[in-house]
Design a protein around this motif. Structure first.
Motif, PDB file in Angstrom:
ATOM      1  N   ALA A  33      -7.974  -0.341   4.389  1.00  0.00           N
ATOM      2  CA  ALA A  33      -7.586  -1.402   3.457  1.00  0.00           C
ATOM      3  C   ALA A  33      -7.246  -2.670   4.229  1.00  0.00           C
ATOM      4  N   ALA A  41      -4.249   7.053  -2.282  1.00  0.00           N
ATOM      5  CA  ALA A  41      -3.663   5.777  -1.896  1.00  0.00           C
ATOM      6  C   ALA A  41      -3.759   4.798  -3.054  1.00  0.00           C
ATOM      7  N   SER A  85      -2.842  -3.252  -8.874  1.00  0.00           N
ATOM      8  CA  SER A  85      -2.995  -1.995  -8.144  1.00  0.00           C
ATOM      9  C   SER A  85      -4.336  -1.337  -8.403  1.00  0.00           C
ATOM     10  N   ILE A 118       0.869  -1.179   0.000  1.00  0.00           N
ATOM     11  CA  ILE A 118       0.000   0.000   0.000  1.00  0.00           C
ATOM     12  C   ILE A 118       0.903   1.225   0.000  1.00  0.00           C
ATOM     13  N   VAL A 140      -3.665   0.659  -3.341  1.00  0.00           N
ATOM     14  CA  VAL A 140      -3.671  -0.621  -2.644  1.00  0.00           C
ATOM     15  C   VAL A 140      -3.440  -1.707  -3.682  1.00  0.00           C
TER      16      VAL A 140
END
Length: 195
Positions: free
Chosen positions: A156, A106, A113, A91, A108
């Motif tokens: 996440a 962000a 991705s 991450i 993750v």
């Protein structure tokens, strides 16, 4: 916060050492290599695993905070925090310059991705802190500029049995000459709750 401890820059280890590193008082100036990035496949079709990250252990029930100056002006200039399990599970969260403005976001990655972002034009040139908090099977990402309130960025999944590392990251996917000023690196207790 209870149990907050500054992490010395020298305590952590580089994943993909940058072009240059210079101590400036308590700050660390990191010069990114042109073309450096972290990304896996989605939409673009390529894999990059050569961004610069200064990592330390990130066990469950801890939080890592990284401060930096968001002085970016070229496409995809970025800095923040990387949490890494391996090349397919990680991450990254922070500020990235795209669409003509700094974006808080962000990525993750669990095999491939994803990317979420929101514009923060008033954060340009200011000190930003990214906080990643690991508790149970999740990581909570928060961010703030200077002493303003924390903003929730992302929740996440992260396997509680995974051995992970975390720390400052910077990348310069499209240019040479990016130097990021990191102002803090600390470990503390994980957040007690999501809200």
């Amino acid at each position: 916060m209870e149990n907050r401890r500054a992490i010395e820059w020298s305590e952590a280890a580089w994943l993909n050492p940058p072009e240059g590193v210079l101590a400036d008082g308590n700050d660390l100036l990191v010069s990114a290599r042109e073309g450096s990035d972290f990304w896996r496949t989605t939409s673009y079709g390529f894999v990059h695993d050569d961004g610069h990250a200064l990592l330390t252990d990130f066990p469950v029930d801890t939080a890592i905070e990284v401060g930096f100056v968001a002085a970016f002006d070229e496409l995809y200039d970025q800095a923040g925090v990387l949490i890494r399990v391996d090349e397919e599970n990680w991450i990254k969260a922070g500020v990235e310059f795209t669409d003509g403005a700094p974006q808080l976001g962000a990525v993750v990655t669990r095999g491939v991705s994803d990317w979420s972002m929101a514009p923060v034009p008033d954060w340009a040139g200011r000190e930003v802190t990214i906080r990643v908090s690991r508790s149970g099977d999740a990581v909570t990402v928060r961010a703030r500029v200077e002493d303003e309130p924390w903003r929730m960025v992302r929740l996440a999944p992260l396997d509680p049995s995974a051995e992970a590392a975390a720390g400052p990251i910077c990348c310069a996917p499209t240019r040479s000459g990016l130097t990021v000023r990191f102002t803090s690196y600390a470990v503390t207790d994980a957040d007690a709750g999501l809200h």
